[in-house]
Design a protein around this motif. Structure first.
Motif, PDB file in Angstrom:
ATOM      1  N   LEU A   1       4.077   3.125  -5.344  1.00  0.00           N
ATOM      2  CA  LEU A   1       3.148   2.734  -4.444  1.00  0.00           C
ATOM      3  C   LEU A   1       1.909   3.231  -4.438  1.00  0.00           C
ATOM      4  CD1 LEU A   1       5.726   2.671  -1.238  1.00  0.00           C
ATOM      5  CD2 LEU A   1       4.968   0.931  -2.730  1.00  0.00           C
ATOM      6  N   SER A   2       1.455   3.455  -5.478  1.00  0.00           N
ATOM      7  CA  SER A   2       0.086   3.979  -5.779  1.00  0.00           C
ATOM      8  C   SER A   2      -0.932   2.642  -6.501  1.00  0.00           C
ATOM      9  CB  SER A   2       0.133   4.898  -6.810  1.00  0.00           C
ATOM     10  OG  SER A   2       0.446   6.134  -6.277  1.00  0.00           O
ATOM     11  N   GLY A   3      -0.042   1.586  -6.503  1.00  0.00           N
ATOM     12  CA  GLY A   3      -0.949   0.406  -6.726  1.00  0.00           C
ATOM     13  C   GLY A   3      -0.401  -0.508  -7.939  1.00  0.00           C
TER      14      GLY A   3
ATOM     15  N   GLU B   1      -0.822   1.611   2.712  1.00  0.00           N
ATOM     16  CA  GLU B   1      -0.599   0.822   4.071  1.00  0.00           C
ATOM     17  C   GLU B   1      -1.300  -0.423   4.086  1.00  0.00           C
ATOM     18  OE1 GLU B   1      -0.960   4.004   3.969  1.00  0.00           O
ATOM     19  OE2 GLU B   1       1.103   4.569   3.841  1.00  0.00           O
ATOM     20  N   VAL B   2      -2.742  -0.186   4.053  1.00  0.00           N
ATOM     21  CA  VAL B   2      -3.544  -1.418   4.078  1.00  0.00           C
ATOM     22  C   VAL B   2      -3.378  -2.436   3.038  1.00  0.00           C
ATOM     23  CG1 VAL B   2      -5.957  -1.985   3.981  1.00  0.00           C
ATOM     24  CG2 VAL B   2      -5.365   0.074   5.342  1.00  0.00           C
ATOM     25  N   PHE B   3      -3.169  -2.116   1.799  1.00  0.00           N
ATOM     26  CA  PHE B   3      -2.902  -3.125   0.752  1.00  0.00           C
ATOM     27  C   PHE B   3      -1.485  -3.676   1.188  1.00  0.00           C
ATOM     28  CE2 PHE B   3      -1.673  -3.940  -3.876  1.00  0.00           C
ATOM     29  CZ  PHE B   3      -2.516  -4.993  -4.054  1.00  0.00           C
TER      30      PHE B   3
ATOM     31  N   GLY C   1      -4.555  -3.889  -6.422  1.00  0.00           N
ATOM     32  CA  GLY C   1      -4.701  -2.751  -5.724  1.00  0.00           C
ATOM     33  C   GLY C   1      -4.388  -1.470  -6.131  1.00  0.00           C
ATOM     34  N   GLU C   2      -5.427  -0.599  -6.147  1.00  0.00           N
ATOM     35  CA  GLU C   2      -5.078   0.730  -6.404  1.00  0.00           C
ATOM     36  C   GLU C   2      -4.984   1.586  -5.215  1.00  0.00           C
ATOM     37  OE1 GLU C   2      -4.272   1.280  -9.418  1.00  0.00           O
ATOM     38  OE2 GLU C   2      -4.705  -0.698 -10.223  1.00  0.00           O
ATOM     39  N   THR C   3      -3.994   2.352  -4.862  1.00  0.00           N
ATOM     40  CA  THR C   3      -3.948   2.947  -3.600  1.00  0.00           C
ATOM     41  C   THR C   3      -3.606   4.437  -3.735  1.00  0.00           C
ATOM     42  OG1 THR C   3      -1.410   2.218  -3.829  1.00  0.00           O
ATOM     43  CG2 THR C   3      -2.815   0.629  -2.684  1.00  0.00           C
ATOM     44  N   GLY C   4      -2.625   4.806  -2.614  1.00  0.00           N
ATOM     45  CA  GLY C   4      -2.369   6.319  -2.417  1.00  0.00           C
ATOM     46  C   GLY C   4      -1.859   7.215  -3.644  1.00  0.00           C
TER      47      GLY C   4
HETATM   48  P1  NAD Z   1      -8.578   2.794   3.537  1.00  0.00           P
HETATM   49  O1  NAD Z   1      -7.430   1.920   3.118  1.00  0.00           O
HETATM   50  O2  NAD Z   1      -8.655   3.444   4.981  1.00  0.00           O
HETATM   51  O3  NAD Z   1      -9.767   1.801   3.513  1.00  0.00           O
HETATM   52  C1  NAD Z   1     -10.173   1.096   2.345  1.00  0.00           C
HETATM   53  C2  NAD Z   1     -10.962  -0.295   2.698  1.00  0.00           C
HETATM   54  O4  NAD Z   1     -10.139  -1.173   3.544  1.00  0.00           O
HETATM   55  C3  NAD Z   1     -11.979   0.104   3.665  1.00  0.00           C
HETATM   56  O5  NAD Z   1     -13.063  -0.841   3.200  1.00  0.00           O
HETATM   57  C4  NAD Z   1     -11.561  -0.484   5.009  1.00  0.00           C
HETATM   58  O6  NAD Z   1     -12.487  -1.052   5.819  1.00  0.00           O
HETATM   59  C5  NAD Z   1     -10.523  -1.276   4.639  1.00  0.00           C
HETATM   60  N1  NAD Z   1      -9.558  -1.956   5.374  1.00  0.00           N
HETATM   61  C6  NAD Z   1      -9.056  -0.974   6.182  1.00  0.00           C
HETATM   62  N2  NAD Z   1      -8.190  -1.622   6.931  1.00  0.00           N
HETATM   63  C7  NAD Z   1      -8.117  -3.066   6.598  1.00  0.00           C
HETATM   64  C8  NAD Z   1      -7.499  -4.444   6.799  1.00  0.00           C
HETATM   65  N3  NAD Z   1      -6.528  -4.394   7.987  1.00  0.00           N
HETATM   66  N4  NAD Z   1      -7.798  -5.505   6.387  1.00  0.00           N
HETATM   67  C9  NAD Z   1      -8.967  -5.485   5.549  1.00  0.00           C
HETATM   68  N5  NAD Z   1      -9.596  -4.368   5.031  1.00  0.00           N
HETATM   69  C10 NAD Z   1      -9.246  -3.088   5.679  1.00  0.00           C
HETATM   70  O7  NAD Z   1      -8.879   3.935   2.490  1.00  0.00           O
HETATM   71  P2  NAD Z   1      -9.984   4.828   2.525  1.00  0.00           P
HETATM   72  O8  NAD Z   1      -9.926   5.828   3.612  1.00  0.00           O
HETATM   73  O9  NAD Z   1     -11.371   4.279   2.288  1.00  0.00           O
HETATM   74  O10 NAD Z   1      -9.903   5.623   1.125  1.00  0.00           O
HETATM   75  C11 NAD Z   1      -8.803   6.519   0.789  1.00  0.00           C
HETATM   76  C12 NAD Z   1      -7.439   5.984   0.398  1.00  0.00           C
HETATM   77  O11 NAD Z   1      -7.882   5.358  -1.057  1.00  0.00           O
HETATM   78  C13 NAD Z   1      -6.529   7.022  -0.125  1.00  0.00           C
HETATM   79  O12 NAD Z   1      -5.408   6.528   0.318  1.00  0.00           O
HETATM   80  C14 NAD Z   1      -6.572   7.050  -1.472  1.00  0.00           C
HETATM   81  O13 NAD Z   1      -5.627   7.741  -2.308  1.00  0.00           O
HETATM   82  C15 NAD Z   1      -6.937   5.694  -1.936  1.00  0.00           C
HETATM   83  N6  NAD Z   1      -7.676   5.623  -3.084  1.00  0.00           N
HETATM   84  C16 NAD Z   1      -6.981   5.331  -4.449  1.00  0.00           C
HETATM   85  C17 NAD Z   1      -7.660   5.133  -5.502  1.00  0.00           C
HETATM   86  C18 NAD Z   1      -6.918   4.732  -6.749  1.00  0.00           C
HETATM   87  O14 NAD Z   1      -7.291   4.364  -7.854  1.00  0.00           O
HETATM   88  N7  NAD Z   1      -5.472   4.697  -6.587  1.00  0.00           N
HETATM   89  C19 NAD Z   1      -8.907   5.538  -5.547  1.00  0.00           C
HETATM   90  C20 NAD Z   1      -9.725   5.845  -4.515  1.00  0.00           C
HETATM   91  C21 NAD Z   1      -9.002   6.023  -3.367  1.00  0.00           C
END
Ligand code: NAD
Length: 533
Positions: free
Chosen positions: A505-507, A268-270, A292-295
């Motif tokens: 949607l994982s990135g 969602e953040v990405f 972006g690598e995400t959820g």
């Molecule tokens: P998060 O999205 O809450 O935060 C990640 C970073 O984004 C933090 O530095 C946070 O402060 C920043 N952020 C949050 N909202 C923002 C905004 N509106 N604008 C700019 N920056 C913002 O994630 P998290 O809780 O730190 O990590 C967990 C998530 O990360 C899980 O969804 C997990 O699956 C994912 N993850 C994915 C991988 C991958 O390789 N695919 C690796 C590690 C973690």
């Protein structure tokens, strides 16, 4: 003058240390843990190599003992963020002009320091800040971090040596320019090594970087910054800027000089940041690279021919190591009915063993610590309660939680008859696993179900002895995982062996710790010279 031609740098994974009682690494780490707990760190913003303290601070707390405060960090306001952008742009020309061998030398030196004298410090901060056990910290802030640094150096030399064909008349060469402008790196809380790579990968390729660390991992991120500094990284190449998300968006993400975003965190953040960049697209000097690598909603699929012992071990380790807070953690499982009685018995035995090993991560025997913070605790608990109150699910193990000392949640196993049950579909990011039982004859149907249940596509495993079943699964599950495992757990990717990243949607699946990722931080220029004119 630099006129040497350097052959490929060799790469080998960093060995994992064991921290046995009385071992030198254990003694050093224990001393470091004690030192960190008995002092109070005051973490500045760092711009142009200068420490800045705004007085607007937040605390660094210990998730498994949340009354314990390790220190505080200063938050950059609008003015400091603007200073950081200017500094990053100023530092650019000297950094991109520095011969690549010098850039590589700095990162290889950082790897040597992290492998040796900085190892205990990085591990201790990761254990205390992110609630990781000895083992989980060692494989993250020591081994993977060192591997990322060394592998990027190795991959960079490979990329630079890839050159086009020349003829007798035309001499061609490829110059791998860094991007014009600056890169913005935003790191998640869960891996110190990922944070290191989010800044390190663009920087080794000649870019300058603004780094916003996760508010839950500022201490370990700060030490990574100090590691780069100790390795001789020039001022301003990376600026360390803990700040509010809203300021990061308004000031950094929309700046006309943004050349790339290197992000790891939630989907969602990405998506939100991609929208901001999209809305601002006519204002940039270039098209910013968005990486972006995400959820994830990672699965284990078992065939009736699966080996029960390796299957159940993989499920338990994959789901509950680091409290289920690895992006690759197992969170949905498909088991054939014929195997279920034996699988259930063994799963419950293994889960019982680890329930008894939850608690203080400083005990060598601890398997699970606490989840990262109060918000994560509440979110995970809401899923457990949803399952408890549903007629479509049953909690067959765990389901208890207690945040009186730390944010502790038991390893929890849910059984559901609905393959599209909420906890089969949504990312929970905690120690909660959901199992669905299918009829043996429905294996192929269940593969399709698995492929179409989640919007994510990060990791997944198939367990089978039957080769035809493996082939069917590999095909049917093609788009469900960027990292696909056969008869192995879907966690624990190793740099250089299983480059990491998902699809859907994982990135953007740019495979952290590989040439593919480094290429995103370069804008190649081809130079053709006519030798007869
Ligand atoms: P998060 O999205 O809450 O935060 C990640 C970073 O984004 C933090 O530095 C946070 O402060 C920043 N952020 C949050 N909202 C923002 C905004 N509106 N604008 C700019 N920056 C913002 O994630 P998290 O809780 O730190 O990590 C967990 C998530 O990360 C899980 O969804 C997990 O699956 C994912 N993850 C994915 C991988 C991958 O390789 N695919 C690796 C590690 C973690």
């Amino acid at each position: 003058m630099n006129n040497s031609i350097v052959t490929e740098i060799k790469f080998k994974n960093e060995p994992v240390l064991e921290y046995k009682e009385g071992s030198p690494e254990r003694i050093e780490l224990e001393a470091q843990l004690a030192q960190m707990k008995n002092s109070y760190v005051d973490i500045p913003i760092i711009i142009d190599g200068k420490e800045i303290r705004t007085g607007n601070t937040e605390k660094c707390i210990v998730p498994h003992d949340h009354k314990k405060v390790l220190g505080e960090y200063h938050i950059a306001g609008k003015e400091e963020i603007k200073m950081a952008i200017e500094s990053t742009l100023r530092a650019k020309s000297a950094w991109e002009e520095l011969h690549w061998q010098h850039r590589v030398a700095i990162f290889l030196k950082a790897a040597e320091l992290a492998s040796g004298p900085w190892r205990a410090k990085l591990n201790a901060a990761t254990m205390l800040c992110q609630s990781k056990t000895y083992k989980q910290a060692e494989i993250d802030s020591a081994c993977e971090l060192v591997d990322f640094l060394r592998y990027n150096a190795y991959a960079l030399t490979q990329i630079y040596s890839e050159q086009p064909i020349s003829t007798k008349i035309f001499k061609n060469r490829m110059e791998y320019r860094p991007l014009e402008g600056f890169v913005f790196a935003i790191s998640p809380f869960n891996f110190t090594s990922i944070a290191c790579n989010l800044v390190g990968a663009p920087a080794i390729a000649g870019n300058t970087v603004i780094w916003k660390p996760s508010s839950d991992a500022v201490y370990s991120s700060y030490l990574v910054y100090k590691l780069f500094e100790a390795a001789g990284l020039p001022k301003g190449v990376i600026n360390f800027v803990p700040c509010r998300s809203i300021d990061a968006e308004d000031i950094i993400l929309t700046n006309e000089n943004l050349s790339g975003l290197h992000f790891t965190g939630s989907t969602e953040v990405f998506q939100r940041m991609w929208k901001i960049v999209g809305n601002n697209i006519t204002n940039y000097r270039t098209f910013p690279r968005l990486v972006g690598e995400t959820g994830g909603k990672n699965y284990v699929m078992a065939h009736p021919s699966a080996n029960i012992e390796s299957l159940t071990t993989a499920i338990i380790e994959g789901a509950f190591e680091y409290q289920g807070q690895k992006c690759s953690a197992v969170s949905r499982v498909y088991i054939p009915r014929s195997l279920w009685p034996d699988v259930k018995e063994r799963l419950l035995q293994l889960a019982e063993k680890i329930r008894g090993k939850m608690g203080d991560i400083e005990k060598r025997s601890t398997f699970m610590g606490a989840v990262i913070n109060a918000d994560a605790f509440d979110r995970i608990v809401s899923y457990i309660e949803f399952a408890r109150n549903s007629s479509e699910a049953e909690i067959i193990f765990g389901g208890n939680y207690d945040d009186s000392v730390g944010y502790f949640i038991e390893p929890t196993i849910i059984l559901t008859q609905n393959p599209k049950f909420k906890t089969m579909e949504e990312e929970i990011f905690g120690p909660v696993l959901t199992i669905y039982i299918y009829e043996d004859e429905d294996f192929e149907e269940t593969l399709n179900l698995c492929a179409n249940t989640s919007k994510y596509g990060l990791t997944g495993s198939i367990f089978a002895k039957d080769r035809y079943a493996l082939v069917k699964a590999e095909k049917a599950l093609m788009h469900t995982a960027g990292n696909f495992y056969i008869n192995d757990k879907p966690t624990g990717a190793i740099v250089g062996q299983q480059p990491f990243g998902g699809a859907r949607l994982s990135g953007t699946n740019d495979k952290a710790g590989s040439k593919l990722n480094l290429l995103r931080w370069m804008s190649p220029r081809i130079i053709k010279e006519n030798l007869i004119n």
